[in-house]
Each structure stands twice: as structure tokens, then as C-alpha cells.
Design a protein around this motif. Structure first.
Motif, PDB file in Angstrom:
ATOM      1  N   PRO A 177      76.042 -28.593  41.080  1.00  0.00           N
ATOM      2  CA  PRO A 177      74.580 -28.630  41.146  1.00  0.00           C
ATOM      3  C   PRO A 177      73.908 -29.255  39.923  1.00  0.00           C
ATOM      4  N   VAL A 178      74.649 -29.423  38.828  1.00  0.00           N
ATOM      5  CA  VAL A 178      74.069 -30.054  37.634  1.00  0.00           C
ATOM      6  C   VAL A 178      74.529 -31.497  37.460  1.00  0.00           C
ATOM      7  N   THR A 179      75.387 -31.989  38.379  1.00  0.00           N
ATOM      8  CA  THR A 179      75.871 -33.355  38.296  1.00  0.00           C
ATOM      9  C   THR A 179      76.490 -33.810  39.611  1.00  0.00           C
ATOM     10  N   GLU A 180      76.187 -35.013  40.009  1.00  0.00           N
ATOM     11  CA  GLU A 180      76.774 -35.567  41.231  1.00  0.00           C
ATOM     12  C   GLU A 180      78.181 -36.111  40.997  1.00  0.00           C
ATOM     13  N   THR A 181      78.541 -36.355  39.746  1.00  0.00           N
ATOM     14  CA  THR A 181      79.826 -36.966  39.436  1.00  0.00           C
ATOM     15  C   THR A 181      80.927 -35.965  39.097  1.00  0.00           C
ATOM     16  N   GLY A 182      80.579 -34.691  38.961  1.00  0.00           N
ATOM     17  CA  GLY A 182      81.560 -33.693  38.567  1.00  0.00           C
ATOM     18  C   GLY A 182      81.750 -33.597  37.075  1.00  0.00           C
ATOM     19  N   TYR A 183      80.946 -34.336  36.306  1.00  0.00           N
ATOM     20  CA  TYR A 183      81.005 -34.278  34.839  1.00  0.00           C
ATOM     21  C   TYR A 183      79.593 -34.259  34.294  1.00  0.00           C
ATOM     22  N   ARG A 184      79.356 -33.412  33.295  1.00  0.00           N
ATOM     23  CA  ARG A 184      78.043 -33.368  32.661  1.00  0.00           C
ATOM     24  C   ARG A 184      78.206 -33.106  31.174  1.00  0.00           C
ATOM     25  N   SER A 185      77.548 -33.895  30.370  1.00  0.00           N
ATOM     26  CA  SER A 185      77.486 -33.749  28.926  1.00  0.00           C
ATOM     27  C   SER A 185      76.070 -33.329  28.586  1.00  0.00           C
ATOM     28  N   HIS A 186      75.942 -32.278  27.763  1.00  0.00           N
ATOM     29  CA  HIS A 186      74.620 -31.711  27.488  1.00  0.00           C
ATOM     30  C   HIS A 186      74.526 -31.347  26.002  1.00  0.00           C
ATOM     31  N   GLU A 244      71.649 -21.157  38.381  1.00  0.00           N
ATOM     32  CA  GLU A 244      70.226 -21.509  38.454  1.00  0.00           C
ATOM     33  C   GLU A 244      70.025 -22.818  39.219  1.00  0.00           C
ATOM     34  N   ALA A 245      70.852 -23.804  38.933  1.00  0.00           N
ATOM     35  CA  ALA A 245      70.732 -25.094  39.615  1.00  0.00           C
ATOM     36  C   ALA A 245      71.110 -24.977  41.092  1.00  0.00           C
ATOM     37  N   ALA A 246      72.005 -24.054  41.422  1.00  0.00           N
ATOM     38  CA  ALA A 246      72.432 -23.871  42.813  1.00  0.00           C
ATOM     39  C   ALA A 246      71.373 -23.171  43.660  1.00  0.00           C
ATOM     40  N   ALA A 247      70.358 -22.622  43.037  1.00  0.00           N
ATOM     41  CA  ALA A 247      69.295 -21.919  43.765  1.00  0.00           C
ATOM     42  C   ALA A 247      68.272 -22.881  44.366  1.00  0.00           C
ATOM     43  N   THR A 248      68.398 -24.181  44.095  1.00  0.00           N
ATOM     44  CA  THR A 248      67.432 -25.152  44.609  1.00  0.00           C
ATOM     45  C   THR A 248      67.691 -25.445  46.087  1.00  0.00           C
ATOM     46  N   LYS A 249      66.658 -25.886  46.760  1.00  0.00           N
ATOM     47  CA  LYS A 249      66.777 -26.259  48.174  1.00  0.00           C
ATOM     48  C   LYS A 249      67.795 -27.387  48.346  1.00  0.00           C
ATOM     49  N   GLU A 250      67.788 -28.337  47.414  1.00  0.00           N
ATOM     50  CA  GLU A 250      68.678 -29.483  47.503  1.00  0.00           C
ATOM     51  C   GLU A 250      70.144 -29.055  47.485  1.00  0.00           C
ATOM     52  N   TRP A 251      70.485 -28.158  46.551  1.00  0.00           N
ATOM     53  CA  TRP A 251      71.883 -27.732  46.455  1.00  0.00           C
ATOM     54  C   TRP A 251      72.272 -26.868  47.654  1.00  0.00           C
ATOM     55  N   LYS A 252      71.364 -26.023  48.107  1.00  0.00           N
ATOM     56  CA  LYS A 252      71.655 -25.202  49.283  1.00  0.00           C
ATOM     57  C   LYS A 252      71.934 -26.088  50.503  1.00  0.00           C
ATOM     58  N   ALA A 253      71.215 -27.191  50.624  1.00  0.00           N
ATOM     59  CA  ALA A 253      71.449 -28.135  51.722  1.00  0.00           C
ATOM     60  C   ALA A 253      72.816 -28.802  51.581  1.00  0.00           C
ATOM     61  N   ALA A 285      75.800 -28.412  54.289  1.00  0.00           N
ATOM     62  CA  ALA A 285      76.394 -29.605  54.880  1.00  0.00           C
ATOM     63  C   ALA A 285      77.908 -29.647  54.663  1.00  0.00           C
ATOM     64  N   SER A 286      78.379 -29.148  53.531  1.00  0.00           N
ATOM     65  CA  SER A 286      79.809 -29.182  53.264  1.00  0.00           C
ATOM     66  C   SER A 286      80.567 -28.172  54.140  1.00  0.00           C
ATOM     67  N   ARG A 287      79.876 -27.145  54.611  1.00  0.00           N
ATOM     68  CA  ARG A 287      80.491 -26.171  55.511  1.00  0.00           C
ATOM     69  C   ARG A 287      80.396 -26.589  56.976  1.00  0.00           C
ATOM     70  N   GLN A 288      79.460 -27.472  57.282  1.00  0.00           N
ATOM     71  CA  GLN A 288      79.203 -27.904  58.646  1.00  0.00           C
ATOM     72  C   GLN A 288      80.175 -29.009  59.034  1.00  0.00           C
ATOM     73  N   LEU A 289      80.821 -28.865  60.164  1.00  0.00           N
ATOM     74  CA  LEU A 289      81.689 -29.936  60.650  1.00  0.00           C
ATOM     75  C   LEU A 289      80.831 -31.059  61.202  1.00  0.00           C
ATOM     76  N   SER A 290      81.253 -32.270  60.964  1.00  0.00           N
ATOM     77  CA  SER A 290      80.507 -33.434  61.442  1.00  0.00           C
ATOM     78  C   SER A 290      81.312 -34.154  62.517  1.00  0.00           C
ATOM     79  N   LEU A 291      80.623 -34.594  63.552  1.00  0.00           N
ATOM     80  CA  LEU A 291      81.284 -35.364  64.613  1.00  0.00           C
ATOM     81  C   LEU A 291      81.282 -36.855  64.325  1.00  0.00           C
ATOM     82  N   PHE A 292      80.573 -37.244  63.289  1.00  0.00           N
ATOM     83  CA  PHE A 292      80.454 -38.666  62.976  1.00  0.00           C
ATOM     84  C   PHE A 292      80.875 -38.960  61.563  1.00  0.00           C
TER      85      PHE A 292
END
Length: 101
Positions: free
Chosen positions: A49-58, A81-90, A94-101
Motif C-alpha cells: 500500500p505504500v509502493t507499487e513496486t514492492g520497494y520504498r525508501s523513506h 494506515e495506508a491499507a485503510a484507503t479505498k484504493e488499497w481495499k479495491a 481485486a486480487s481475491r476476485q477471480l477474473s475470466l479475462f
């Protein structure tokens, strides 16, 4: 005389993701900056939730991490705290939802 760099390295588990936490309480011995790094190691470089790349320097002021209870407590609090956002919850849903496409 060059001051020896001191780094603390810990591995934590956050929501099934193994995260390496590297903390340097006095970055480069400058006396005013601390450095925290988070890296998703298993799965490797997975989105956090704090980085899209899996790495964060702070960078932070010295003492801030310690005031929060140390690097592990700070990292877990930051991720939660970052995981509490709507964006991360989505993203999680989505990662738990199976996709047909």
C-alpha cells in the motif's frame, strides 16, 4: 574520521507478505536524517500500500522511528494506515476476485 554506518535489518510478515525492513537511525552519520527501507521479499516485489513496486525508501527526522516504537512498529503502522484507503481495499478485493479475462 569516517563514522561507521549502522543498519538494523528485520523481516516482518504483513498480511501474508514477507517484508524486509532496513533502518539506518543516522543516515550517513549526518546527525539529522534517518532512513527506512521496505522491500517485499516474498512474494518478491509485490505491490504494497505504500509502493507499487514492492520497494520504498523513506527519509525521516532522527528519533521519529524510535518515538513510534522502533522500525518494526513504524513499518506495520505505516502499512496498516495506508491499507485503510479505498484504493488499497479495491486492490486487495481485486486480487481475491477471480477474473475470466
Amino acid at each position: 574520521m569516517k563514522k561507521e554506518r549502522i543498519q538494523q535489518i528485520e523481516t516482518i510478515e504483513w498480511r501474508g507478505i514477507e517484508v524486509k525492513v532496513t533502518y539506518e537511525p543516522d543516515w550517513l552519520g549526518m546527525g539529522y536524517t534517518a532512513h527506512l527501507q521496505l522491500e517485499a521479499v516474498r512474494p518478491e516485489r509485490v505491490k504494497l500500500p505504500v509502493t507499487e513496486t514492492g520497494y520504498r525508501s523513506h527519509f525521516l527526522s532522527i528519533g521519529r522511528i524510535e518515538a513510534f516504537g522502533g522500525p518494526t512498529a513504524y513499518a506495520l503502522g505505516w502499512l496498516d494506515e495506508a491499507a485503510a484507503t479505498k484504493e488499497w481495499k479495491a486492490i486487495e478485493a481485486a486480487s481475491r476476485q477471480l477474473s475470466l479475462f
